[in-house]
Design a protein around this motif. Structure first.
Motif, PDB file in Angstrom:
ATOM      1  N   HIS A  36       6.063 -70.693  15.343  1.00  0.00           N
ATOM      2  CA  HIS A  36       4.872 -70.696  16.188  1.00  0.00           C
ATOM      3  C   HIS A  36       4.915 -71.787  17.538  1.00  0.00           C
ATOM      4  O   HIS A  36       3.909 -71.931  18.170  1.00  0.00           O
ATOM      5  CB  HIS A  36       3.525 -71.405  15.608  1.00  0.00           C
ATOM      6  CG  HIS A  36       3.023 -70.360  14.348  1.00  0.00           C
ATOM      7  ND1 HIS A  36       3.673 -70.274  13.096  1.00  0.00           N
ATOM      8  CD2 HIS A  36       2.397 -69.099  14.513  1.00  0.00           C
ATOM      9  CE1 HIS A  36       3.249 -69.033  12.491  1.00  0.00           C
ATOM     10  NE2 HIS A  36       2.176 -68.635  13.423  1.00  0.00           N
ATOM     11  N   SER A  49       5.908 -64.606  18.321  1.00  0.00           N
ATOM     12  CA  SER A  49       6.186 -63.636  19.427  1.00  0.00           C
ATOM     13  C   SER A  49       7.614 -63.513  19.934  1.00  0.00           C
ATOM     14  O   SER A  49       8.458 -64.537  20.139  1.00  0.00           O
ATOM     15  CB  SER A  49       5.596 -63.906  20.590  1.00  0.00           C
ATOM     16  OG  SER A  49       4.131 -63.992  20.561  1.00  0.00           O
ATOM     17  N   LEU A  78      -5.182 -58.975  21.296  1.00  0.00           N
ATOM     18  CA  LEU A  78      -5.524 -59.946  20.596  1.00  0.00           C
ATOM     19  C   LEU A  78      -7.054 -60.407  20.413  1.00  0.00           C
ATOM     20  O   LEU A  78      -7.504 -60.972  19.311  1.00  0.00           O
ATOM     21  CB  LEU A  78      -4.528 -61.298  20.778  1.00  0.00           C
ATOM     22  CG  LEU A  78      -3.294 -61.001  20.524  1.00  0.00           C
ATOM     23  CD1 LEU A  78      -2.306 -62.192  21.093  1.00  0.00           C
ATOM     24  CD2 LEU A  78      -2.738 -60.647  19.110  1.00  0.00           C
ATOM     25  N   TYR A 137       0.366 -66.835  17.898  1.00  0.00           N
ATOM     26  CA  TYR A 137       0.983 -65.842  17.160  1.00  0.00           C
ATOM     27  C   TYR A 137       2.500 -65.883  17.332  1.00  0.00           C
ATOM     28  O   TYR A 137       2.818 -66.087  18.781  1.00  0.00           O
ATOM     29  CB  TYR A 137       0.490 -64.348  17.395  1.00  0.00           C
ATOM     30  CG  TYR A 137      -0.906 -64.043  17.104  1.00  0.00           C
ATOM     31  CD1 TYR A 137      -1.331 -63.482  16.093  1.00  0.00           C
ATOM     32  CD2 TYR A 137      -1.767 -64.246  18.123  1.00  0.00           C
ATOM     33  CE1 TYR A 137      -2.785 -63.292  15.829  1.00  0.00           C
ATOM     34  CE2 TYR A 137      -3.143 -64.153  17.859  1.00  0.00           C
ATOM     35  CZ  TYR A 137      -3.712 -63.769  16.661  1.00  0.00           C
ATOM     36  OH  TYR A 137      -5.036 -63.466  16.434  1.00  0.00           O
ATOM     37  N   GLU A 143      -5.841 -58.359  12.780  1.00  0.00           N
ATOM     38  CA  GLU A 143      -5.136 -59.474  13.317  1.00  0.00           C
ATOM     39  C   GLU A 143      -3.615 -59.214  13.064  1.00  0.00           C
ATOM     40  O   GLU A 143      -3.382 -59.279  11.890  1.00  0.00           O
ATOM     41  CB  GLU A 143      -5.453 -61.104  12.801  1.00  0.00           C
ATOM     42  CG  GLU A 143      -4.980 -61.998  13.344  1.00  0.00           C
ATOM     43  CD  GLU A 143      -5.457 -63.459  12.919  1.00  0.00           C
ATOM     44  OE1 GLU A 143      -4.839 -64.474  13.509  1.00  0.00           O
ATOM     45  OE2 GLU A 143      -6.256 -63.385  11.882  1.00  0.00           O
ATOM     46  N   PRO A 144      -2.697 -59.304  14.145  1.00  0.00           N
ATOM     47  CA  PRO A 144      -1.384 -58.831  13.766  1.00  0.00           C
ATOM     48  C   PRO A 144      -0.619 -60.069  13.362  1.00  0.00           C
ATOM     49  O   PRO A 144      -1.107 -61.091  13.514  1.00  0.00           O
ATOM     50  CB  PRO A 144      -0.978 -58.263  15.135  1.00  0.00           C
ATOM     51  CG  PRO A 144      -1.623 -59.108  16.243  1.00  0.00           C
ATOM     52  CD  PRO A 144      -2.970 -59.102  15.387  1.00  0.00           C
ATOM     53  N   ASP A 145       0.651 -59.791  12.569  1.00  0.00           N
ATOM     54  CA  ASP A 145       1.346 -60.945  12.003  1.00  0.00           C
ATOM     55  C   ASP A 145       2.459 -61.336  13.025  1.00  0.00           C
ATOM     56  O   ASP A 145       3.102 -62.295  13.157  1.00  0.00           O
ATOM     57  CB  ASP A 145       2.211 -60.449  10.774  1.00  0.00           C
ATOM     58  CG  ASP A 145       0.989 -59.949   9.722  1.00  0.00           C
ATOM     59  OD1 ASP A 145       0.580 -61.017   9.155  1.00  0.00           O
ATOM     60  OD2 ASP A 145       1.091 -58.876   9.402  1.00  0.00           O
ATOM     61  N   LEU A 146       2.452 -60.370  14.178  1.00  0.00           N
ATOM     62  CA  LEU A 146       3.709 -60.534  14.888  1.00  0.00           C
ATOM     63  C   LEU A 146       3.409 -59.877  16.419  1.00  0.00           C
ATOM     64  O   LEU A 146       3.003 -58.979  16.220  1.00  0.00           O
ATOM     65  CB  LEU A 146       5.017 -60.214  14.472  1.00  0.00           C
ATOM     66  CG  LEU A 146       6.236 -60.191  15.567  1.00  0.00           C
ATOM     67  CD1 LEU A 146       6.717 -61.561  15.628  1.00  0.00           C
ATOM     68  CD2 LEU A 146       7.506 -59.505  14.472  1.00  0.00           C
ATOM     69  N   VAL A 147       3.727 -60.482  17.429  1.00  0.00           N
ATOM     70  CA  VAL A 147       3.737 -59.713  18.876  1.00  0.00           C
ATOM     71  C   VAL A 147       5.101 -59.703  19.160  1.00  0.00           C
ATOM     72  O   VAL A 147       6.050 -60.371  19.242  1.00  0.00           O
ATOM     73  CB  VAL A 147       2.971 -60.700  19.712  1.00  0.00           C
ATOM     74  CG1 VAL A 147       2.992 -59.994  21.135  1.00  0.00           C
ATOM     75  CG2 VAL A 147       1.606 -60.843  19.352  1.00  0.00           C
ATOM     76  N   THR A 187       8.966 -68.796  22.014  1.00  0.00           N
ATOM     77  CA  THR A 187       9.122 -67.277  21.881  1.00  0.00           C
ATOM     78  C   THR A 187      10.503 -66.966  21.952  1.00  0.00           C
ATOM     79  O   THR A 187      11.493 -67.551  22.770  1.00  0.00           O
ATOM     80  CB  THR A 187       8.530 -66.758  23.459  1.00  0.00           C
ATOM     81  OG1 THR A 187       6.831 -66.865  23.147  1.00  0.00           O
ATOM     82  CG2 THR A 187       8.918 -65.469  23.667  1.00  0.00           C
ATOM     83  N   GLY A 210       1.202 -64.028  23.539  1.00  0.00           N
ATOM     84  CA  GLY A 210       1.052 -64.136  22.262  1.00  0.00           C
ATOM     85  C   GLY A 210       0.961 -65.493  21.651  1.00  0.00           C
ATOM     86  O   GLY A 210       0.214 -65.885  20.734  1.00  0.00           O
ATOM     87  N   THR A 250      -1.658 -58.277  26.366  1.00  0.00           N
ATOM     88  CA  THR A 250      -1.606 -59.010  25.144  1.00  0.00           C
ATOM     89  C   THR A 250      -3.058 -59.690  24.977  1.00  0.00           C
ATOM     90  O   THR A 250      -3.616 -59.672  23.712  1.00  0.00           O
ATOM     91  CB  THR A 250      -0.555 -59.919  25.370  1.00  0.00           C
ATOM     92  OG1 THR A 250       0.672 -59.274  25.326  1.00  0.00           O
ATOM     93  CG2 THR A 250      -0.410 -60.914  23.955  1.00  0.00           C
TER      94      THR A 250
END
Length: 204
Positions: free
Chosen positions: A160, A126, A81, A124, A89-93, A163, A119, A77
């Motif tokens: 945010h 996650s 990132l 992010y 850049e991802p929106d979600l892990v 998890t 994450g 991870t």
């Protein structure tokens, strides 16, 4: 959305590959995962002392997939990132789909949960996800459940701050009656017989 997938069962695991295939119909999927199984690695990290090799893989449904040799799930991870996807850049892990549930104390040992938490630490949203079976090889229902849950999770203003750990029963989708948010159960005790073998001198 751009979604990063990782796991602790390795990039060849059916769980992560099924998840990639199912989610790719609606999202842009990237995979960064260990090259082999790393179950029960918890949140161990080695990137500060080991130079890991990243190998490009072809995974159905993934726009890009990388196997990190010798890395822990949390390592993967972190690499994704901070290096591999730094400019995308991802929106979600999402970590999983794990083979076997992660309840209670399991989450302290779980590489699946820890990869998702890495994450969250990086800022992010996650999700960690597990199939509640060690024998079933059918991950499609679990992948579809995660696909259906993503919009609800992403609408949560507090996403945010935690998890989301999702355990999905091994059954037909129509048998799933709904979803319930819970607290961890009481401490789960693990028992394993240990054989103490005496060797020379003061050694065992």
């Amino acid at each position: 959305m751009k979604i990063l997938l990782t796991n602790d069962d390795g990039i060849q695991a059916k769980g992560i590959r099924t998840l990639a295939k199912v989610l790719s119909s609606e999202h842009e999927i990237y995979i960064v995962a260990p090259e082999g199984e790393r179950s029960a690695n918890s949140h161990a990290i080695t990137y500060y002392r080991i130079n890991h090799e990243a190998i490009r893989e072809e995974v159905d449904g993934a726009k890009e997939a990388w196997a990190i040799v010798g890395a822990t799930p949390a390592d993967c991870t972190y690499y994704a990132l901070h290096t591999i996807l730094k400019d995308r850049e991802p929106d979600l892990v999402i970590s999983g789909i794990n083979h076997g549930e992660n309840f209670s104390s399991d989450c302290k040992y779980s590489g699946t949960v820890s990869a998702a938490m890495e994450g969250l630490i990086a800022g992010y949203p996650s999700i960690a996800t597990s199939l509640c079976s060690y024998t079933s090889r059918e991950f499609e229902v679990a992948a579809e459940v995660i696909r259906d849950l993503i919009p609800y999770y992403m609408q949560d203003e507090l996403r945010h701050e935690y998890t989301l750990n999702v355990n999905i029963p091994s059954c037909a989708k129509e048998e799933i009656k709904g979803f319930k948010v819970t607290h961890f159960d009481s401490q789960r005790i693990y028992e394993k017989n240990i054989d103490l073998m005496h060797k020379e001198g003061n050694r065992y």
